[in-house]
Write a protein that holds these residues in place. Structure first.
Motif, PDB file in Angstrom:
ATOM      1  N   TYR A  35      11.063  -1.740  11.207  1.00 30.20           N
ATOM      2  CA  TYR A  35      10.720  -0.661   9.929  1.00 30.20           C
ATOM      3  C   TYR A  35      11.838  -0.407   9.158  1.00 30.20           C
ATOM      4  CZ  TYR A  35       6.314  -0.768  13.301  1.00 30.20           C
ATOM      5  OH  TYR A  35       5.310  -0.553  13.862  1.00 30.20           O
ATOM      6  N   ARG A  36      11.098  -0.565   8.245  1.00 28.22           N
ATOM      7  CA  ARG A  36      11.849   0.638   7.192  1.00 28.22           C
ATOM      8  C   ARG A  36      11.590   1.454   6.571  1.00 28.22           C
ATOM      9  NH1 ARG A  36      12.986  -2.746   1.364  1.00 28.22           N
ATOM     10  NH2 ARG A  36      13.709  -0.207   0.717  1.00 28.22           N
ATOM     11  N   GLN A  37      11.827   2.385   5.971  1.00 33.75           N
ATOM     12  CA  GLN A  37      10.928   4.149   5.677  1.00 33.75           C
ATOM     13  C   GLN A  37      12.249   4.597   4.847  1.00 33.75           C
ATOM     14  OE1 GLN A  37      12.893   7.731   8.549  1.00 33.75           O
ATOM     15  NE2 GLN A  37      10.381   8.325   8.824  1.00 33.75           N
ATOM     16  N   ASP A  38      10.623   4.614   3.819  1.00 29.22           N
ATOM     17  CA  ASP A  38      11.133   5.544   2.551  1.00 29.22           C
ATOM     18  C   ASP A  38      10.570   6.273   2.156  1.00 29.22           C
ATOM     19  OD1 ASP A  38      11.471   1.447   2.394  1.00 29.22           O
ATOM     20  OD2 ASP A  38      12.965   2.923   1.775  1.00 29.22           O
ATOM     21  N   PRO A  39      11.247   7.005   1.645  1.00 25.22           N
ATOM     22  CA  PRO A  39      10.560   7.972   1.391  1.00 25.22           C
ATOM     23  C   PRO A  39       8.926   8.015   0.567  1.00 25.22           C
ATOM     24  CG  PRO A  39      12.409   8.649   0.828  1.00 25.22           C
ATOM     25  CD  PRO A  39      12.665   7.311   1.174  1.00 25.22           C
ATOM     26  N   GLY A  40       8.189   9.167   0.807  1.00 28.03           N
ATOM     27  CA  GLY A  40       6.291   8.357   0.654  1.00 28.03           C
ATOM     28  C   GLY A  40       5.435   7.324   0.789  1.00 28.03           C
ATOM     29  N   LEU A  41       6.428   6.552   1.018  1.00 27.67           N
ATOM     30  CA  LEU A  41       6.201   5.255   1.734  1.00 27.67           C
ATOM     31  C   LEU A  41       5.992   5.429   2.779  1.00 27.67           C
ATOM     32  CD1 LEU A  41       8.041   2.447  -0.550  1.00 27.67           C
ATOM     33  CD2 LEU A  41       5.762   3.300  -1.044  1.00 27.67           C
ATOM     34  N   GLY A  42       6.779   5.810   3.929  1.00 28.83           N
ATOM     35  CA  GLY A  42       6.898   5.677   5.340  1.00 28.83           C
ATOM     36  C   GLY A  42       7.382   5.242   6.361  1.00 28.83           C
ATOM     37  N   LEU A  43       6.846   4.147   6.782  1.00 28.83           N
ATOM     38  CA  LEU A  43       7.221   3.383   8.028  1.00 28.83           C
ATOM     39  C   LEU A  43       6.638   1.707   7.343  1.00 28.83           C
ATOM     40  CD1 LEU A  43       7.626   5.630  11.389  1.00 28.83           C
ATOM     41  CD2 LEU A  43       8.907   4.172  10.551  1.00 28.83           C
ATOM     42  N   ARG A  44       7.151   1.320   7.427  1.00 26.15           N
ATOM     43  CA  ARG A  44       6.439  -0.091   7.055  1.00 26.15           C
ATOM     44  C   ARG A  44       7.278  -1.105   7.489  1.00 26.15           C
ATOM     45  NH1 ARG A  44       7.606  -0.666   0.607  1.00 26.15           N
ATOM     46  NH2 ARG A  44       9.016   0.384   1.393  1.00 26.15           N
ATOM     47  N   GLN A  45       6.556  -1.851   8.219  1.00 30.13           N
ATOM     48  CA  GLN A  45       7.018  -2.954   9.155  1.00 30.13           C
ATOM     49  C   GLN A  45       7.592  -4.325   8.620  1.00 30.13           C
ATOM     50  OE1 GLN A  45       4.475  -5.444  12.430  1.00 30.13           O
ATOM     51  NE2 GLN A  45       5.589  -4.457  13.386  1.00 30.13           N
ATOM     52  N   ILE A  46       9.002  -4.759   8.961  1.00 34.02           N
ATOM     53  CA  ILE A  46       9.385  -5.758   8.616  1.00 34.02           C
ATOM     54  C   ILE A  46       9.160  -7.013   9.186  1.00 34.02           C
ATOM     55  CG2 ILE A  46      11.879  -6.743   8.010  1.00 34.02           C
ATOM     56  CD1 ILE A  46      12.609  -3.826   7.143  1.00 34.02           C
ATOM     57  N   TYR A  47       9.362  -7.248  10.257  1.00 36.14           N
ATOM     58  CA  TYR A  47       9.245  -8.325  11.085  1.00 36.14           C
ATOM     59  C   TYR A  47       8.743  -7.483  12.973  1.00 36.14           C
ATOM     60  CZ  TYR A  47      10.492 -12.589   8.485  1.00 36.14           C
ATOM     61  OH  TYR A  47      10.602 -13.521   8.119  1.00 36.14           O
ATOM     62  N   TYR A  48       8.165  -8.780  13.962  1.00 37.86           N
ATOM     63  CA  TYR A  48       7.706  -7.648  14.777  1.00 37.86           C
ATOM     64  C   TYR A  48       7.872  -9.538  15.840  1.00 37.86           C
ATOM     65  CZ  TYR A  48       3.043  -9.294  14.591  1.00 37.86           C
ATOM     66  OH  TYR A  48       2.211  -9.953  13.951  1.00 37.86           O
ATOM     67  N   SER A  49       8.380  -8.881  17.331  1.00 38.48           N
ATOM     68  CA  SER A  49       8.464  -9.850  17.921  1.00 38.48           C
ATOM     69  C   SER A  49       8.008  -9.944  19.408  1.00 38.48           C
ATOM     70  CB  SER A  49       9.976 -10.235  18.303  1.00 38.48           C
ATOM     71  OG  SER A  49      10.192 -11.168  19.414  1.00 38.48           O
ATOM     72  N   MET A  50       6.276 -10.292  19.544  1.00 40.07           N
ATOM     73  CA  MET A  50       6.045 -10.146  20.867  1.00 40.07           C
ATOM     74  C   MET A  50       6.495 -11.305  22.031  1.00 40.07           C
ATOM     75  SD  MET A  50       3.645  -8.995  19.743  1.00 40.07           S
ATOM     76  CE  MET A  50       2.561  -8.892  21.215  1.00 40.07           C
ATOM     77  N   ASN A  51       8.545 -12.029  21.939  1.00 42.04           N
ATOM     78  CA  ASN A  51       8.528 -12.549  23.519  1.00 42.04           C
ATOM     79  C   ASN A  51      10.014 -12.669  22.577  1.00 42.04           C
ATOM     80  OD1 ASN A  51       9.095 -12.507  25.859  1.00 42.04           O
ATOM     81  ND2 ASN A  51       7.434 -13.461  26.498  1.00 42.04           N
ATOM     82  N   VAL A  52      10.459 -13.849  23.372  1.00 45.07           N
ATOM     83  CA  VAL A  52      11.634 -14.717  23.372  1.00 45.07           C
ATOM     84  C   VAL A  52      11.217 -15.646  22.092  1.00 45.07           C
ATOM     85  CG1 VAL A  52      13.446 -15.965  23.497  1.00 45.07           C
ATOM     86  CG2 VAL A  52      13.064 -13.679  25.235  1.00 45.07           C
ATOM     87  N   GLU A  53      11.795 -16.004  21.249  1.00 46.55           N
ATOM     88  CA  GLU A  53      11.553 -17.142  20.263  1.00 46.55           C
ATOM     89  C   GLU A  53      10.053 -17.276  19.731  1.00 46.55           C
ATOM     90  OE1 GLU A  53      14.038 -19.113  20.010  1.00 46.55           O
ATOM     91  OE2 GLU A  53      15.258 -19.149  21.016  1.00 46.55           O
TER      92      GLU A  53
END
Lengths: 112, 114
Positions: A35-53
């Protein structure tokens, strides 16, 4: 101790210089995310991974890459950082029931 | 689209006063809702989740499907409760092949004054 570890904690870099922020968890979690956290924007997800690969784009994936070659690590790669990527970055991990159960301490990135 | 709204960016109360941090959501299925807390210069921590119906640090939150709300409450605020609070909703659409990711609100900064 169960934890999510990010490195580095602070980083100042120049535009265009490739960088990697590492994230490691010791809980054998399948799920990890950035996630990235920016003032006024809160937390925004960049990437996620459910498991290896297995990785998927979050809400703001542009300019970022990730890899999940092993369960414990989920590095965030900025191939050509730009000033608009100056932010506070958090890595998180969890199981399928509780995906963001643990957060890392954050990496404050400044791109000049 | 799933959305979490925290209408108050800032909330200030006095020590010992009741506090309620509002969270409203927009979701088409059965939501899973969470509250996270971030103390100054620290990592986010999971505070509570609605499915466990627990009380952590004196905070409770009840899911109200009719009002699509998941407000966080504490009867007597303490100075150490001062922090940033985030409401989050799990985005799950298994029938549609969706992803199990969290959607966060923009957060409410709670200040408890002495």
């Amino acid at each position: 101790e169960a934890q999510v570890t990010q490195n580095p904690r602070y980083l100042i870099t120049v535009t265009g210089k490739k960088l990697t922020v590492t994230c490691s968890q010791n809980m054998n979690h399948e799920y990890m995310s950035w996630y990235r956290q920016d003032p006024g924007l809160g937390l925004r997800q960049i990437y996620y991974s459910m498991n290896v690969e297995v990785t998927d784009k979050g809400d703001v994936p542009e300019g970022y890459k990730v890899s999940r070659k092993e369960k414990r690590n989920f590095p965030l790669i900025l191939e050509s950082p730009s000033p608009n990527q100056t932010s506070l970055y958090f890595c998180a991990s969890g199981d399928r029931l509780n995906t963001e159960a643990f957060f890392g301490q954050g990496t404050r990135l400044t791109v000049v | 689209a799933q959305r979490v709204t925290q209408p108050e960016k800032l909330l200030s109360v006095f020590k010992g006063a009741p506090v309620e941090l509002k969270c409203n959501y927009s979701y088409s299925g059965s939501p899973e809702l969470f509250w996270y807390v971030q103390y100054s210069r620290q990592r986010l921590q999971l505070l509570l989740r609605h499915i466990s119906r627990e009380s952590i640090k004196g905070f409770t939150a009840d899911l109200n499907k009719g009002e699509t709300s998941f407000h966080l409450k504490k009867p007597f605020a303490q100075e150490e409760d001062s922090a940033m609070y985030y409401c989050a909703l799990r985005d799950v659409h298994p029938a549609q092949g969706g992803s199990e990711k969290l959607v966060f609100g923009k957060g409410t900064k709670l200040t408890v004054n002495p």
